[in-house]
Design an enzyme around this catalytic site. Structure first.
Site, short mmCIF file in Angstrom:
data_model
loop_
_atom_site.label_atom_id
_atom_site.label_comp_id
_atom_site.label_asym_id
_atom_site.label_seq_id
_atom_site.Cartn_x
_atom_site.Cartn_y
_atom_site.Cartn_z
N GLU A 1 8.42 -21.03 -19.41
CA GLU A 1 8.28 -19.68 -18.85
C GLU A 1 9.45 -18.79 -19.28
OE1 GLU A 1 6.16 -17.87 -17.69
OE2 GLU A 1 7.19 -16.30 -16.59
N GLU B 1 8.24 -12.13 -25.04
CA GLU B 1 7.28 -11.04 -24.86
C GLU B 1 7.95 -9.71 -24.58
OE1 GLU B 1 4.60 -11.21 -21.54
OE2 GLU B 1 5.94 -12.43 -20.38
N LYS C 1 -1.40 -5.68 -19.51
CA LYS C 1 -1.11 -6.38 -18.25
C LYS C 1 -2.24 -7.35 -17.90
CE LYS C 1 1.04 -7.60 -14.61
NZ LYS C 1 2.16 -8.54 -14.80
N HIS D 1 13.17 -35.65 -31.09
CA HIS D 1 11.98 -35.92 -31.91
C HIS D 1 11.70 -34.79 -32.88
CE1 HIS D 1 11.15 -39.41 -29.45
NE2 HIS D 1 11.42 -38.67 -28.39
N ARG E 1 1.78 1.62 -6.03
CA ARG E 1 1.94 0.65 -4.93
C ARG E 1 0.63 -0.03 -4.56
NH1 ARG E 1 6.38 0.82 -2.02
NH2 ARG E 1 5.31 -0.13 -0.28
N CYS F 1 0.87 -1.17 0.00
CA CYS F 1 0.00 0.00 0.00
C CYS F 1 0.91 1.22 0.00
CB CYS F 1 -0.85 0.03 1.26
SG CYS F 1 -1.87 -1.42 1.47
N TRP G 1 -3.64 -1.64 -1.28
CA TRP G 1 -3.55 -2.89 -2.02
C TRP G 1 -4.05 -3.93 -1.04
CZ3 TRP G 1 -2.69 -4.54 -6.83
CH2 TRP G 1 -2.45 -5.90 -7.04
N ASN H 1 0.58 0.10 6.08
CA ASN H 1 0.99 -0.73 4.95
C ASN H 1 1.61 -1.97 5.56
OD1 ASN H 1 1.96 -1.94 2.66
ND2 ASN H 1 3.79 -0.65 2.53
N GLY H 2 1.01 -3.15 5.32
CA GLY H 2 1.58 -4.38 5.85
C GLY H 2 0.49 -5.36 6.22
N LYS I 1 9.10 -15.28 -21.38
CA LYS I 1 9.70 -14.02 -20.92
C LYS I 1 10.51 -13.38 -22.04
CE LYS I 1 7.82 -13.08 -17.90
NZ LYS I 1 6.80 -14.05 -17.86
C1 AGP Z 1 3.11 -13.20 -18.65
O1 AGP Z 1 4.37 -12.54 -18.51
C2 AGP Z 1 2.11 -12.37 -19.40
N1 AGP Z 1 1.99 -11.08 -18.86
C3 AGP Z 1 0.79 -13.09 -19.61
O2 AGP Z 1 1.08 -14.33 -20.20
C4 AGP Z 1 -0.04 -13.37 -18.32
O3 AGP Z 1 0.61 -14.31 -17.50
C5 AGP Z 1 -1.40 -13.93 -18.76
O4 AGP Z 1 -2.06 -12.96 -19.52
C6 AGP Z 1 -2.28 -14.34 -17.57
O5 AGP Z 1 -2.58 -13.21 -16.80
P1 AGP Z 1 -3.24 -13.44 -15.34
O6 AGP Z 1 -2.24 -14.20 -14.54
O7 AGP Z 1 -3.47 -12.06 -14.83
O8 AGP Z 1 -4.50 -14.21 -15.53
#
Ligand code: AGP
Length: 614
Positions: A487, A494, A609, A510, A27, A2, A74, A100-101, A491
């Site tokens: 993963e 993207e 996001k 394969h 935050r 927060c 938050w 905050n905490g 990273k």
């Molecule tokens: C991951 O780095 C991306 N930002 C994206 O794949 C994300 O994980 C995906 O859109 C799922 O989002 P969520 O966890 O908010 O559901």
């Protein structure tokens, strides 16, 4: 996380506090509030929503006064709504607090205060704390500063608080443990904030409280620092800040993503705080405890998620089946919702989502509920759509994740899922006491081991420079680290826009091994735990075809070091916990490559996001 802001001085507090909250909105931004003292009374406004909504709400109160505190929330306890927003009054209305905490033992304190006649308007731990301070003030007949010091010795958790008492209107008392708190020192005025961004335009002089320190900030006086534990005198270290505003919001990091990568030790600890009681051999998760039979009698667990959260689900598949012996299927939410899946009321569906707003995941949950399945959510945003739609859940306490590329959400999701699997394994009796204790104890070492893994950052930056111009990359892993390979590839894709693929290491022969030549960097996770010798064989196959090998190894590994072009070490841990460590170098690698390619790390092209559309 927060944001807290406070002011005491000669200026009107309202504009300073409001602007300060706007600077701290990164935050936490699910609700906000402000309290001002106009010389006679405390005027308080608070609301669900953003600081802009608070400005409208504050039109209903007097905005006069040269003392004020404000908060942008938050949520960790209690969904985001007006009544759970901060600041919180004590029962008498004479004290007011922002926090905050997380206060872990707030329920026990609340029960005791209730017995003593206290009432509570909100579901928050913070309202309990301010009434504990009031109760101490009354029963010990002490001033605010002493009451805060005594009360804080009765709480367990993390806090950065600011407390005001209308009976003593020339001071504000602050205290810190685990959450940041800075005091800006001006000419005849003081500022309080979670970081320096709210006061950097007024003063560069600041004191950053250390853990277990508190301060009595009184107009016209030097601030008095105290040790919370024994009320002994502490000495302020006044810093002259050189950072600019943007740097401060990012905690001195160049990007939110890097800040969030480095927040992972704290985020993992906050996520298991109050849940993992290793020395008592207990994992406390109300969402599981109250629904234990559903999990133990389930035919299977279906995990639905997207992106990074789907990768966390794949790790969970290994953990649940390996440790708790419960059948698990992991599904892309976008596929699951449309493929007419067979779902029964004997199924448990776990939905994983950082934002709690991903449309495909939300739709998958609704489908599963229609078919009678029990749905459990693992979300980071308290009160989000998915958190409200599921039958039960467990929050990750990662704090806001601003960077589009998910990092601390991934490791805190795995932390929650590991706690769940261990708890179920114990309940099923498939775990011996000693093995259970071994896992709980090892889980507590993970934050420090993540810190250790982060120490390879400089080496990783050097390696990133070697491969930043690659057009394709391969990521390989086996077992628990196969999802980490996926993963790592995501990273890189993207944020640097380099094409990358993750594969099970054994799958190379394969087909994909046809891609290997001297232009193909291959990132291989080759930790000691988990099919190590087989991964070494895969590395040899790549080497014989001139592939460039960057290996993530267990510290002290010499065998892979002799084969690979580069090695990055991570500390040793239990096999099922390695993803929490092996993902760290891959996060840093993608970050540095993206920066070197001048990509927009925090807001990569074409991405958002939270994907709230199909
Ligand atoms: C991951 O780095 C991306 N930002 C994206 O794949 C994300 O994980 C995906 O859109 C799922 O989002 P969520 O966890 O908010 O559901």
């Amino acid at each position: 996380m927060c944001g807290i802001v406070g002011y005491i001085g000669y200026r009107e507090a309202f504009p300073i506090v409001i602007k300060g909250l706007q600077r701290l909105e990164y935050r936490g931004y699910d609700s906000a509030g402000i309290a001002l003292f106009d010389g006679n009374q405390i005027n308080l406004a608070k609301t669900k929503g953003k600081v802009e909504d608070l400005k409208n709400k504050a039109k209903e109160i007097s905005q006069k006064g040269t003392i004020g505190i404000g908060h942008t929330r938050w949520a960790t306890h209690g969904v985001p709504n007006d009544v759970n927003s901060h600041p919180h009054y004590s029962n008498s209305g004479e004290l007011v607090i922002i926090h905050n905490g997380i206060i872990e033992n707030y329920e026990a304190i609340k029960q005791e205060l209730t017995k003593r006649g206290y009432t509570f308007q909100s579901d928050t731990d913070t309202e309990v704390l301010i009434n504990l301070i009031e109760e101490v003030q009354k029963t010990e007949n002490v001033k605010l500063g002493k009451a805060v010091q005594i009360a804080l010795n009765q709480v367990v958790g993390a806090y950065a608080i600011a407390v005001f008492d209308k009976k003593k209107p020339d001071e504000i008392v602050v205290a810190k443990l685990g959450s940041p708190l800075a005091i800006g020192i001006g000419e005849g005025e003081f500022f309080i904030a979670s970081d320096a961004s709210p006061f950097i335009e007024f003063t560069n002089n600041a004191v950053y409280l250390e853990d277990e320190e508190m301060a009595i900030i009184r107009l016209g006086k030097e601030i008095k620092l105290r040790k919370i534990k024994d009320d002994s005198v502490a000495y302020p270290r006044i810093l002259e800040l050189q950072m600019n505003l943007e740097e401060i919001e990012k905690g001195g990091y160049d990007h939110f993503m890097l800040k969030e990568i480095y927040e992972q030790p704290r985020a993992i600890k906050d996520t298991y705080r109050g849940r993992l009681l290793a020395n008592q051999g207990i994992i406390r998760m109300a969402g599981i405890d109250l629904n234990m039979e559903k999990f133990l009698n389930a035919n299977r667990i279906i995990i639905v998620a997207c992106g990074t959260s789907w990768h966390a689900g794949l790790v969970a598949e290994y953990i649940f089946e390996d440790l708790a012996r419960i059948p698990v299927e992991v599904e892309y939410a976008s596929e699951f919702r449309y493929r007419n899946p067979v779902i029964t009321d004997k199924d448990v569906l776990i939905a994983i989502s950082q934002s709690g707003e991903t449309a495909d995941t939300l739709a998958a949950i609704k489908l599963a509920k229609e078919k009678g399945a029990f749905v459990f959510g693992v979300c980071n945003v308290v009160g989000s759509s998915i958190a409200r739609e599921t039958d039960a859940g467990a929050y990750t306490h990662a704090g806001p994740e601003i960077g589009v590329a998910s990092t601390k959400a991934f490791t805190t999701q795995i932390t929650v899922l590991t706690l769940m699997a261990l708890k179920l394994a114990k309940a099923k009796g498939v775990f011996s006491e000693s093995r259970y204790h071994e896992y709980l104890t090892e889980l507590e070492t993970i934050p420090s081991k993540v810190e250790k893994a982060l120490e390879s950052n400089t080496l990783i930056e050097i390696i990133a420079d070697v491969y930043k111009d690659s057009t394709n990359c391969l990521y390989l892993g086996r077992g628990y680290n196969f999802p980490v390979a996926l993963e790592g590839a995501l990273k890189l894709k993207e944020i640097s826009y380099i094409h990358a693929e993750g594969y099970p290491a054994a799958e190379m022969k394969h087909g994909p091994i046809a891609l290997i030549d001297e232009h193909m960097p291959v990132f291989v996770i080759a930790t000691k735990k988990g099919h190590y010798e087989k991964v070494v064989s895969n590395i040899q196959e790549i080497k014989s075809r001139k592939g460039k090998i960057i290996a993530i190894v267990t510290e002290g590994d010499e065998q892979v070091r002799d084969l690979a072009d580069h090695v990055i070490e991570v500390p040793e841990t239990l096999e099922s916990l390695t993803p929490l460590l092996t993902t760290i170098p891959l996060q840093l690698l993608s970050y540095h490559i993206a920066v070197m390619r001048n990509c927009n790390v925090d807001q990569p092209r074409n991405l958002a996001k939270s994907v709230t559309v199909e």
